[in-house]
Motif scaffolding. Structure first.
Motif, PDB file in Angstrom:
ATOM      1  N   ILE A  43       0.814  -1.209  -0.328  1.00 14.99           N
ATOM      2  CA  ILE A  43       0.666   0.067   0.379  1.00 14.99           C
ATOM      3  C   ILE A  43       0.756   0.594  -0.231  1.00 14.99           C
ATOM      4  CG2 ILE A  43      -1.786   1.690   1.217  1.00 14.99           C
ATOM      5  CD1 ILE A  43      -2.279  -1.358   0.231  1.00 14.99           C
ATOM      6  N   VAL A  44       0.763   2.066  -1.276  1.00 18.06           N
ATOM      7  CA  VAL A  44       1.864   2.613  -0.648  1.00 18.06           C
ATOM      8  C   VAL A  44       1.603   4.027  -0.288  1.00 18.06           C
ATOM      9  CG1 VAL A  44       3.346   4.421  -3.399  1.00 18.06           C
ATOM     10  CG2 VAL A  44       2.465   2.208  -3.294  1.00 18.06           C
ATOM     11  N   VAL A  45      -0.312   4.645  -0.335  1.00 20.38           N
ATOM     12  CA  VAL A  45      -0.301   5.596   0.045  1.00 20.38           C
ATOM     13  C   VAL A  45      -0.991   5.420   1.578  1.00 20.38           C
ATOM     14  CG1 VAL A  45      -2.031   8.741  -0.021  1.00 20.38           C
ATOM     15  CG2 VAL A  45      -0.516   7.554  -1.553  1.00 20.38           C
ATOM     16  N   LYS A  46      -0.815   5.495   2.868  1.00 15.65           N
ATOM     17  CA  LYS A  46      -1.063   4.545   4.040  1.00 15.65           C
ATOM     18  C   LYS A  46      -2.724   5.793   4.335  1.00 15.65           C
ATOM     19  CE  LYS A  46       2.187   2.552   4.391  1.00 15.65           C
ATOM     20  NZ  LYS A  46       2.505   1.218   3.763  1.00 15.65           N
ATOM     21  N   SER A  47      -2.983   6.688   4.034  1.00 19.43           N
ATOM     22  CA  SER A  47      -3.608   7.276   4.554  1.00 19.43           C
ATOM     23  C   SER A  47      -5.305   7.321   3.817  1.00 19.43           C
ATOM     24  CB  SER A  47      -3.562   8.571   4.197  1.00 19.43           C
ATOM     25  OG  SER A  47      -3.144   9.291   3.496  1.00 19.43           O
ATOM     26  N   ALA A  48      -5.423   6.855   2.433  1.00 17.68           N
ATOM     27  CA  ALA A  48      -6.008   6.363   1.358  1.00 17.68           C
ATOM     28  C   ALA A  48      -6.934   5.641   1.395  1.00 17.68           C
ATOM     29  CB  ALA A  48      -5.745   6.183  -0.216  1.00 17.68           C
ATOM     30  N   PRO A  49      -7.919   5.643   1.152  1.00 18.33           N
ATOM     31  CA  PRO A  49      -9.705   4.276   1.657  1.00 18.33           C
ATOM     32  C   PRO A  49      -8.349   3.587   0.880  1.00 18.33           C
ATOM     33  CG  PRO A  49     -10.115   6.145   0.203  1.00 18.33           C
ATOM     34  CD  PRO A  49      -8.889   6.627   1.133  1.00 18.33           C
ATOM     35  N   VAL A  50      -9.011   1.881   1.220  1.00 15.75           N
ATOM     36  CA  VAL A  50      -8.369   0.702   0.563  1.00 15.75           C
ATOM     37  C   VAL A  50      -9.032  -0.253  -0.234  1.00 15.75           C
ATOM     38  CG1 VAL A  50      -7.160  -1.443   0.998  1.00 15.75           C
ATOM     39  CG2 VAL A  50      -6.561   0.567   1.853  1.00 15.75           C
ATOM     40  N   VAL A  51      -9.560  -0.597  -1.360  1.00 15.52           N
ATOM     41  CA  VAL A  51     -10.456  -1.411  -1.837  1.00 15.52           C
ATOM     42  C   VAL A  51      -9.939  -3.085  -2.361  1.00 15.52           C
ATOM     43  CG1 VAL A  51     -11.855  -1.670  -3.951  1.00 15.52           C
ATOM     44  CG2 VAL A  51     -11.367   0.113  -3.334  1.00 15.52           C
ATOM     45  N   THR A  52     -10.123  -4.027  -1.516  1.00 11.58           N
ATOM     46  CA  THR A  52      -9.993  -5.507  -2.059  1.00 11.58           C
ATOM     47  C   THR A  52      -9.737  -5.949  -2.931  1.00 11.58           C
ATOM     48  OG1 THR A  52     -11.601  -6.638  -0.667  1.00 11.58           O
ATOM     49  CG2 THR A  52     -10.396  -4.987   0.756  1.00 11.58           C
ATOM     50  N   VAL A  53      -9.191  -6.994  -3.574  1.00 12.33           N
ATOM     51  CA  VAL A  53      -9.270  -6.953  -5.043  1.00 12.33           C
ATOM     52  C   VAL A  53      -9.384  -8.538  -4.727  1.00 12.33           C
ATOM     53  CG1 VAL A  53      -8.744  -6.587  -6.904  1.00 12.33           C
ATOM     54  CG2 VAL A  53      -9.352  -4.923  -6.404  1.00 12.33           C
ATOM     55  N   TRP A  54     -10.099  -9.178  -5.024  1.00  9.80           N
ATOM     56  CA  TRP A  54      -9.461 -11.154  -5.967  1.00  9.80           C
ATOM     57  C   TRP A  54      -9.240 -10.442  -7.480  1.00  9.80           C
ATOM     58  CZ3 TRP A  54     -13.327 -14.704  -3.418  1.00  9.80           C
ATOM     59  CH2 TRP A  54     -13.220 -14.483  -2.397  1.00  9.80           C
ATOM     60  N   ALA A  55      -8.039 -11.190  -7.570  1.00 10.40           N
ATOM     61  CA  ALA A  55      -8.075 -11.853  -9.558  1.00 10.40           C
ATOM     62  C   ALA A  55      -6.408 -12.320  -9.884  1.00 10.40           C
ATOM     63  CB  ALA A  55      -7.649  -9.775  -9.779  1.00 10.40           C
ATOM     64  N   TRP A  56      -6.485 -12.951 -10.987  1.00 13.65           N
ATOM     65  CA  TRP A  56      -5.562 -14.022 -10.992  1.00 13.65           C
ATOM     66  C   TRP A  56      -5.003 -14.386 -12.252  1.00 13.65           C
ATOM     67  CZ3 TRP A  56     -10.831 -15.123 -12.503  1.00 13.65           C
ATOM     68  CH2 TRP A  56     -11.026 -15.032 -13.867  1.00 13.65           C
ATOM     69  N   TYR A  57      -4.999 -12.044 -12.873  1.00  8.51           N
ATOM     70  CA  TYR A  57      -4.178 -12.381 -14.048  1.00  8.51           C
ATOM     71  C   TYR A  57      -2.468 -12.521 -13.739  1.00  8.51           C
ATOM     72  CZ  TYR A  57      -7.783  -9.789 -16.390  1.00  8.51           C
ATOM     73  OH  TYR A  57      -8.350  -9.596 -17.687  1.00  8.51           O
ATOM     74  N   PRO A  58      -1.111 -12.804 -14.794  1.00  4.24           N
ATOM     75  CA  PRO A  58      -0.480 -12.806 -14.272  1.00  4.24           C
ATOM     76  C   PRO A  58       0.434 -12.391 -13.887  1.00  4.24           C
ATOM     77  CG  PRO A  58      -0.681 -14.341 -16.019  1.00  4.24           C
ATOM     78  CD  PRO A  58      -2.016 -13.143 -16.168  1.00  4.24           C
ATOM     79  N   ASN A  59       0.037 -11.255 -14.703  1.00  2.00           N
ATOM     80  CA  ASN A  59       0.736  -9.876 -13.979  1.00  2.00           C
ATOM     81  C   ASN A  59       0.154  -8.250 -13.424  1.00  2.00           C
ATOM     82  OD1 ASN A  59      -1.084  -8.616 -15.897  1.00  2.00           O
ATOM     83  ND2 ASN A  59       0.347  -7.792 -17.270  1.00  2.00           N
ATOM     84  N   MET A  60      -0.314  -9.211 -11.963  1.00  2.00           N
ATOM     85  CA  MET A  60      -1.575  -8.596 -11.259  1.00  2.00           C
ATOM     86  C   MET A  60       0.174  -7.931 -10.487  1.00  2.00           C
ATOM     87  SD  MET A  60      -4.304  -7.894 -11.629  1.00  2.00           S
ATOM     88  CE  MET A  60      -4.991  -6.763 -10.391  1.00  2.00           C
ATOM     89  N   ALA A  61       0.544  -7.880 -10.238  1.00  2.00           N
ATOM     90  CA  ALA A  61       1.414  -7.648  -9.288  1.00  2.00           C
ATOM     91  C   ALA A  61       2.233  -5.941  -9.560  1.00  2.00           C
ATOM     92  CB  ALA A  61       2.380  -8.440  -8.402  1.00  2.00           C
ATOM     93  N   LYS A  62       2.437  -6.127 -11.306  1.00  2.00           N
ATOM     94  CA  LYS A  62       2.535  -4.865 -11.461  1.00  2.00           C
ATOM     95  C   LYS A  62       1.073  -3.654 -11.741  1.00  2.00           C
ATOM     96  CE  LYS A  62       6.280  -5.839 -15.077  1.00  2.00           C
ATOM     97  NZ  LYS A  62       6.953  -6.093 -15.848  1.00  2.00           N
ATOM     98  N   VAL A  63       0.438  -4.786 -12.221  1.00  2.00           N
ATOM     99  CA  VAL A  63      -0.486  -3.900 -12.453  1.00  2.00           C
ATOM    100  C   VAL A  63      -1.460  -2.967 -11.620  1.00  2.00           C
ATOM    101  CG1 VAL A  63      -3.207  -4.021 -13.153  1.00  2.00           C
ATOM    102  CG2 VAL A  63      -1.482  -5.204 -14.508  1.00  2.00           C
ATOM    103  N   VAL A  64      -0.886  -4.467  -9.745  1.00  2.00           N
ATOM    104  CA  VAL A  64      -1.660  -3.231  -8.789  1.00  2.00           C
ATOM    105  C   VAL A  64      -0.438  -2.067  -8.346  1.00  2.00           C
ATOM    106  CG1 VAL A  64      -1.847  -3.335  -6.710  1.00  2.00           C
ATOM    107  CG2 VAL A  64      -2.752  -5.358  -7.879  1.00  2.00           C
ATOM    108  N   ASP A  65       0.718  -1.723  -9.218  1.00  2.26           N
ATOM    109  CA  ASP A  65       1.854  -1.196  -8.990  1.00  2.26           C
ATOM    110  C   ASP A  65       2.045  -0.101  -9.008  1.00  2.26           C
ATOM    111  OD1 ASP A  65       2.638  -3.055  -6.099  1.00  2.26           O
ATOM    112  OD2 ASP A  65       4.595  -3.545  -7.283  1.00  2.26           O
ATOM    113  N   ASN A  66       0.912  -0.760 -10.762  1.00  2.00           N
ATOM    114  CA  ASN A  66       0.531   0.793 -10.967  1.00  2.00           C
ATOM    115  C   ASN A  66      -0.328   1.439 -10.801  1.00  2.00           C
ATOM    116  OD1 ASN A  66       2.852  -0.240 -12.839  1.00  2.00           O
ATOM    117  ND2 ASN A  66       1.929  -1.053 -14.510  1.00  2.00           N
TER     118      ASN A  66
END
Length: 453
Positions: A43-66
């Motif tokens: 989580i980059v911005v600690k003060s921001a609201p957080v949305v939980t996501v389930w996903a399986w795309y192979p490159n999701m780690a990069k997508v979420v970081d983006n």
């Protein structure tokens, strides 16, 4: 991306309660999800609201970081709970329990209706979905919509085409790929007569392909509208459906195609070793095949792709296999924030570029489909062929969308069983269609639907 999936069918007793739940999806709730634990990502911005996501795309780690690096107003907490049946079983369990769903879940388009009828998904047209409608083809948008309601944000799709081995075609004197299914059958007979490999494969475990080809012939398996949720039209043994099943049954009987289940080690081994001349598949197939080891060694430099053969060239029909989207669940803590994530996750240029350049997805976003880089891309898997321009982009833009039913998963299971009978030589295609119609109608009526045929 298409994965094999089975989930529990909709229970008749839950139908009325589920429909009532559809109208209770407000935009309230606290700004930060109480479910945001065990995030795979940072989580980059600690003060921001957080949305939980389930996903399986192979490159999701990069997508979420983006996404997280590009947003100060909301952050994503991502978890991969599995794909296909693994995820869908967890989704259904959480729906039945009334708790446990993430705010946003990745779903295949053909599964959306089964969850919509249970009130498990939110109509995100209320949260800005229409603002991105122009980014997608009419077919892609139809697959995630019910009338004016929108239940997911499209990401990737599977416009279908014919992948083939150039070495096999050359060896057996096939100078051009078949443009019709009649030509496909003639080429299959030619290769068989010359002692060649199977021309293709009818895997029982890919019922979505059979459904797509029946729709291509003119069939309308289901008619369903969520505004009249108890009514379901079922037509699985019309002439078009029978014609398609009889067509493939004929190729099986003549031993001109194989009957191996796809996505298996044996099937991939056969693909690598030249056991099959063609693969009727979707735009995501090159990525899948590459990941499975196809296109290397003896099977490198021999692949090409052509438009899917047509039943009637005067009335060409584009069809789809697979494709996924992000849906907001009715259990979302804050539905407005969840919709922002569903609409923005895997929608930024960097994520989309990573997806298609690494053959992870075939993007549906017109920003990519109309970009010169994507259009002119020379596919490494297809030996430099401009597959996007030649085949996949025209197929996607011509796709009109399918109508899926709330009992699609049960239907797939039964179509798979009937295809297995065809492959075993126990039944004709027409007989399989009649059995399927009777079975599905009986099941739907037992689930509380009023069925028209």
């Amino acid at each position: 991306m298409k994965k094999k999936a089975l989930l529990a069918a909709v229970a008749a007793a839950a139908l009325v309660a589920a429909l009532a739940a559809c109208s209770s999806s407000g935009g309230g709730g606290t700004s930060t999800s109480s479910k945001a634990t065990n995030c795979t990502n940072k989580i980059v911005v600690k003060s921001a609201p957080v949305v939980t996501v389930w996903a399986w795309y192979p490159n999701m780690a990069k997508v979420v970081d983006n996404f997280n690096n590009g947003h100060k107003d909301v952050q994503v907490c991502w978890t991969n709970v599995g794909q296909g049946g693994d995820e869908y079983n967890k989704v259904q369990t959480a729906i039945s329990a009334g708790k446990g769903l993430p705010d946003v879940v990745m779903l295949e388009a053909d599964h959306l209706t089964a969850y919509e009828i249970q009130g498990a998904l939110v109509d995100i047209s209320k949260y800005g979905a229409d603002s991105v409608k122009s980014n997608f083809s009419a077919g892609a948008w139809k697959d995630v919509s019910q009338g004016s309601s929108v239940y997911a944000a499209p990401v990737d799709g599977g416009p279908m085409a014919l992948i083939y081995r150039t070495d096999v075609f050359k060896k057996y004197g096939i100078t051009t790929p078949p443009t019709t299914w009649a030509e496909y059958a003639a080429d299959a007979a030619k290769v068989k007569a010359a002692g060649g490999p199977a021309f293709g494969d009818l895997g029982a475990n890919v019922p979505a392909v059979q459904m797509a080809l029946q729709i291509q012939k003119g069939a309308t398996p289901f008619q369903y509208d969520l505004s009249d949720p108890k009514k379901l039209t079922i037509k699985l043994n019309d002439q078009a459906s029978k014609d398609v099943l009889d067509y493939w049954a004929g190729l099986v009987k003549a031993k001109e195609i194989g009957t191996q289940d796809q996505f298996t080690t044996d099937y991939i081994s056969g693909v690598v070793n030249g056991k099959y001349a063609t693969y009727v598949s979707a735009a995501w197939a090159p990525g899948y095949l590459t990941g499975a080891g196809v296109g290397k060694g003896a099977s490198s430099g021999v692949w090409a792709v052509a438009p899917l053969p047509q039943w009637d060239t005067a009335n060409p029909v584009s069809v789809n296999w697979g494709g996924s989207a992000f849906a907001v669940t009715s259990q979302a803590t804050n539905k407005a924030n969840a919709a922002k994530v569903a609409l923005g996750l895997y929608a930024d240029p960097a994520s989309l570029a990573d997806g298609w350049k690494n053959q992870i997805i075939f993007p549906l976003n017109q920003g990519v489909l109309t970009s010169q880089e994507f259009i002119d891309n020379k596919s490494e898997f297809f030996s430099g062929q401009t597959a996007n321009k030649d085949v996949y982009i025209p197929a996607e833009n011509a796709y009109k969308g399918f109508t899926y039913s709330p009992i699609t998963v049960y239907y797939y299971a039964q179509l798979q069983a009937e295809t297995a009978k065809i492959n075993a030589g126990k039944i004709t295609g027409s007989q399989a269609a009649d059995e399927l119609q009777a079975n599905i109608v009986k099941y739907a009526q037992g689930q509380g639907f009023t069925v028209t045929q």
